[in-house]
Scaffold this motif. Structure first.
Motif, mmCIF file in Angstrom:
data_model
loop_
_atom_site.group_PDB
_atom_site.id
_atom_site.type_symbol
_atom_site.label_atom_id
_atom_site.label_comp_id
_atom_site.label_asym_id
_atom_site.label_seq_id
_atom_site.Cartn_x
_atom_site.Cartn_y
_atom_site.Cartn_z
ATOM 1 N N ALA A 102 0.738 -1.033 0.120
ATOM 2 C CA ALA A 102 0.035 0.133 0.220
ATOM 3 C C ALA A 102 0.871 1.320 0.000
ATOM 4 N N PHE A 103 1.833 1.233 0.832
ATOM 5 C CA PHE A 103 2.821 2.416 0.805
ATOM 6 C C PHE A 103 3.505 2.862 -0.354
ATOM 7 N N THR A 104 4.122 1.573 -1.039
ATOM 8 C CA THR A 104 5.043 1.872 -2.262
ATOM 9 C C THR A 104 3.941 2.208 -3.560
ATOM 10 N N PHE A 105 2.628 1.770 -3.464
ATOM 11 C CA PHE A 105 1.875 1.964 -4.625
ATOM 12 C C PHE A 105 1.229 3.144 -4.342
ATOM 13 N N THR A 106 0.934 3.703 -3.121
ATOM 14 C CA THR A 106 0.557 5.189 -2.804
ATOM 15 C C THR A 106 1.717 6.065 -3.322
ATOM 16 N N ALA A 107 2.878 5.747 -2.745
ATOM 17 C CA ALA A 107 3.986 6.758 -3.094
ATOM 18 C C ALA A 107 4.304 6.675 -4.511
ATOM 19 N N LEU A 108 4.054 5.746 -5.508
ATOM 20 C CA LEU A 108 4.191 5.857 -6.865
ATOM 21 C C LEU A 108 3.509 6.925 -7.445
ATOM 22 N N ASN A 109 2.127 6.974 -6.971
ATOM 23 C CA ASN A 109 1.325 7.877 -7.585
ATOM 24 C C ASN A 109 1.298 9.350 -6.915
ATOM 25 N N ILE A 110 2.218 9.890 -5.866
ATOM 26 C CA ILE A 110 2.343 10.928 -5.335
ATOM 27 C C ILE A 110 2.605 12.124 -6.317
ATOM 28 N N LEU A 111 3.843 11.866 -7.051
ATOM 29 C CA LEU A 111 4.382 12.806 -7.693
ATOM 30 C C LEU A 111 3.504 13.393 -8.996
ATOM 31 N N PRO A 112 2.931 12.558 -9.712
ATOM 32 C CA PRO A 112 1.741 13.082 -10.590
ATOM 33 C C PRO A 112 0.730 14.004 -9.783
ATOM 34 N N LEU A 113 0.383 13.466 -8.860
ATOM 35 C CA LEU A 113 -0.872 14.182 -8.048
ATOM 36 C C LEU A 113 -0.117 15.400 -7.798
ATOM 37 N N VAL A 114 1.003 15.652 -7.119
ATOM 38 C CA VAL A 114 1.537 16.995 -6.631
ATOM 39 C C VAL A 114 1.445 17.942 -7.929
ATOM 40 N N ALA A 115 2.074 17.205 -9.036
ATOM 41 C CA ALA A 115 2.458 17.845 -10.206
ATOM 42 C C ALA A 115 0.947 18.627 -10.911
ATOM 43 N N VAL A 116 -0.058 17.952 -10.991
ATOM 44 C CA VAL A 116 -1.300 18.094 -11.738
ATOM 45 C C VAL A 116 -1.909 18.909 -10.839
ATOM 46 N N LEU A 117 -2.173 18.572 -9.382
ATOM 47 C CA LEU A 117 -3.060 19.241 -8.459
ATOM 48 C C LEU A 117 -2.561 20.818 -8.312
ATOM 49 N N GLY A 118 -0.904 20.715 -8.348
ATOM 50 C CA GLY A 118 -0.586 22.178 -8.173
ATOM 51 C C GLY A 118 -0.752 23.055 -9.281
ATOM 52 N N ALA A 119 -1.075 22.548 -10.336
ATOM 53 C CA ALA A 119 -1.168 23.557 -11.387
ATOM 54 C C ALA A 119 -2.982 23.978 -11.351
ATOM 55 N N VAL A 120 -3.522 23.624 -10.417
ATOM 56 C CA VAL A 120 -4.937 24.060 -10.207
ATOM 57 C C VAL A 120 -5.353 24.892 -9.254
ATOM 58 N N GLY A 121 -4.497 24.959 -8.378
ATOM 59 C CA GLY A 121 -4.847 25.507 -6.980
ATOM 60 C C GLY A 121 -5.451 27.064 -7.219
ATOM 61 N N ASN A 122 -5.028 27.833 -8.216
ATOM 62 C CA ASN A 122 -5.719 29.183 -8.303
ATOM 63 C C ASN A 122 -6.955 29.157 -9.001
ATOM 64 N N GLN A 123 -7.821 28.061 -9.416
ATOM 65 C CA GLN A 123 -8.953 27.801 -9.784
ATOM 66 C C GLN A 123 -10.069 27.225 -8.801
ATOM 67 N N MET A 124 -9.630 26.797 -7.514
ATOM 68 C CA MET A 124 -10.555 26.557 -6.634
ATOM 69 C C MET A 124 -11.109 27.601 -5.933
ATOM 70 N N LYS A 125 -12.167 27.232 -5.553
ATOM 71 C CA LYS A 125 -13.127 28.633 -5.049
ATOM 72 C C LYS A 125 -13.245 28.211 -3.381
ATOM 73 N N SER A 126 -13.272 26.734 -2.781
ATOM 74 C CA SER A 126 -13.630 26.840 -1.701
ATOM 75 C C SER A 126 -13.141 25.327 -1.244
ATOM 76 N N LYS A 127 -13.000 25.189 0.292
ATOM 77 C CA LYS A 127 -12.579 23.977 0.735
ATOM 78 C C LYS A 127 -13.385 22.534 0.577
ATOM 79 N N GLY A 128 -14.781 23.027 0.267
ATOM 80 C CA GLY A 128 -15.569 21.920 0.244
ATOM 81 C C GLY A 128 -15.009 21.294 -1.026
ATOM 82 N N GLU A 129 -14.555 21.771 -2.212
ATOM 83 C CA GLU A 129 -14.114 21.206 -3.289
ATOM 84 C C GLU A 129 -12.950 20.081 -3.003
ATOM 85 N N VAL A 130 -12.349 20.486 -2.148
ATOM 86 C CA VAL A 130 -11.276 19.767 -1.599
ATOM 87 C C VAL A 130 -11.649 18.172 -0.976
#
Length: 341
Positions: free
Chosen positions: A176-204
């Motif tokens: 579970a740890f290595t599989f989750t870790a594998l997918n961390i970097l693309p998540l950081v890369a992609v979600l970091g690109a859209v922070g300025n388009q989010m309007k509320s914490k509920g979306e999170v």
């Protein structure tokens, strides 16, 4: 709020369900037998990681991933991970292009046809900037999820498979740890690109919980199906085709199209992480940056789909364990810092 939350949820799922995942090759590489607990832990860890990354992106109103990295690992290490993310996104997008070639090879077309067929639409998507990526995911991902689940559930019912794991045999829980870790970097890369388009914490909350539950359920059902045909998985470049071997040809065509769409959405997400980071330094339209990146990837697709997944994915999974641990402890550390103030 719900509409926006679902939009980010589909962006997350589209980033994860790519050539490796949708084909079954990635799941089989990490899970397999005695992995029910591992997949449950993955679902929980993945939800937490998405929540932390989206929260930081929202609070910092980010347009690319570097500010998120700086919060998670500090400024000094962030430059190391910046380079690692760029290389990771580059190589895994190569995996997607190679996966497209492998998919069309199943229909006896030349490998390079599949590569050309995926590169041209990726460039077209970026003509509409980030909005093109979000619109694409909101349209394709519901079809992909329903189609993949339909095939897996039909196979499970036909084979009379049990969905209840043997609790006494769960020795593979650490995957579970290595599989989750594998997918961390693309998540950081992609979600970091859209922070300025989010309007509320509920979306999170909506995006994090929804993506964790959906990916956990699909992963469990998929892995459970592959276990039943474990002897035949090694014979197929794409394990999903082993499940489809007794299905009518029209079903084979339908799932191949869905598999290609999964490859396509992840290739788009990987390219999004790359071009948004590059735009921070090079003032050019996203589609122009995408053209240069994709052309540079073409020679590397000759390595082969399963070879890339077999060696690259476990390596990155181990390298990313540090950033995974940072994400896990971040809520505790952040709460402590808030208390100190």
């Amino acid at each position: 709020m719900w509409k926006s939350g679902l939009k980010w949820m589909f962006l997350i799922i589209g980033t994860i369900i790519g050539a490796g995942y949708a084909s079954g090759r990635e799941l089989w590489q990490f899970f397999g037998n005695e992995s029910g607990l591992a997949i449950l832990l993955f679902s929980m860890l993945f939800t937490l990681c998405c929540f932390v990354i989206l929260s930081i992106s929202f609070e910092k109103q980010t347009a690319h991933y570097l500010p998120v990295l700086q919060v998670l690992v500090g400024k000094k290490l962030s430059y190391l991970y910046d380079g690692m993310i760029f290389i990771y996104l580059f190589t895994t997008t190569v995996v997607m292009l190679a996966g497209s070639g492998a998919t069309l090879e199943a229909f006896h077309f030349p490998n390079w046809w599949g590569i050309v067929v995926i590169i041209i639409p990726i460039i077209l998507v970026f003509i509409r900037d980030i909005d093109g990526v979000l619109s694409l995911n909101s349209f394709i991902l519901p079809l992909l999820i329903v189609g993949l689940l339909s095939v897996l559930l039909t196979f499970s019912i036909h084979e009379k498979l049990s969905f209840i794991p043997d609790i006494s045999k769960q020795r593979n829980w650490t995957a579970a740890f290595t599989f989750t870790a594998l997918n961390i970097l693309p998540l950081v890369a992609v979600l970091g690109a859209v922070g300025n388009q989010m309007k509320s914490k509920g979306e999170v909350w909506i995006a994090s919980l929804g993506s964790g539950l959906i990916l956990g359920a699909i992963s469990y059902i998929y892995n459970n199906s592959l276990i039943q045909i474990s002897d035949e998985v090694l014979l197929y470049e794409i394990p999903l085709f082993a499940i489809l071997r007794h299905y009518p040809y029209i079903m084979f065509v339908f799932i191949t199209i869905l598999l290609w769409l999964a490859i396509f959405t992840t290739a788009v997400s990987g390219t999004l992480g790359l071009v948004t980071r590059m735009r921070n330094r090079i003032d050019a339209p996203l589609w122009i940056l995408a053209v240069f990146i994709l052309i540079a990837m073409i020679p590397l697709t000759k390595i082969g789909f399963s070879t890339l997944i077999e060696y690259l994915y476990p390596l990155y999974g181990l390298l990313n364990l540090y950033i995974l641990s940072s994400l896990i402890v971040y809520p505790v550390i952040n709460r402590y810092k808030m208390g100190q103030k």
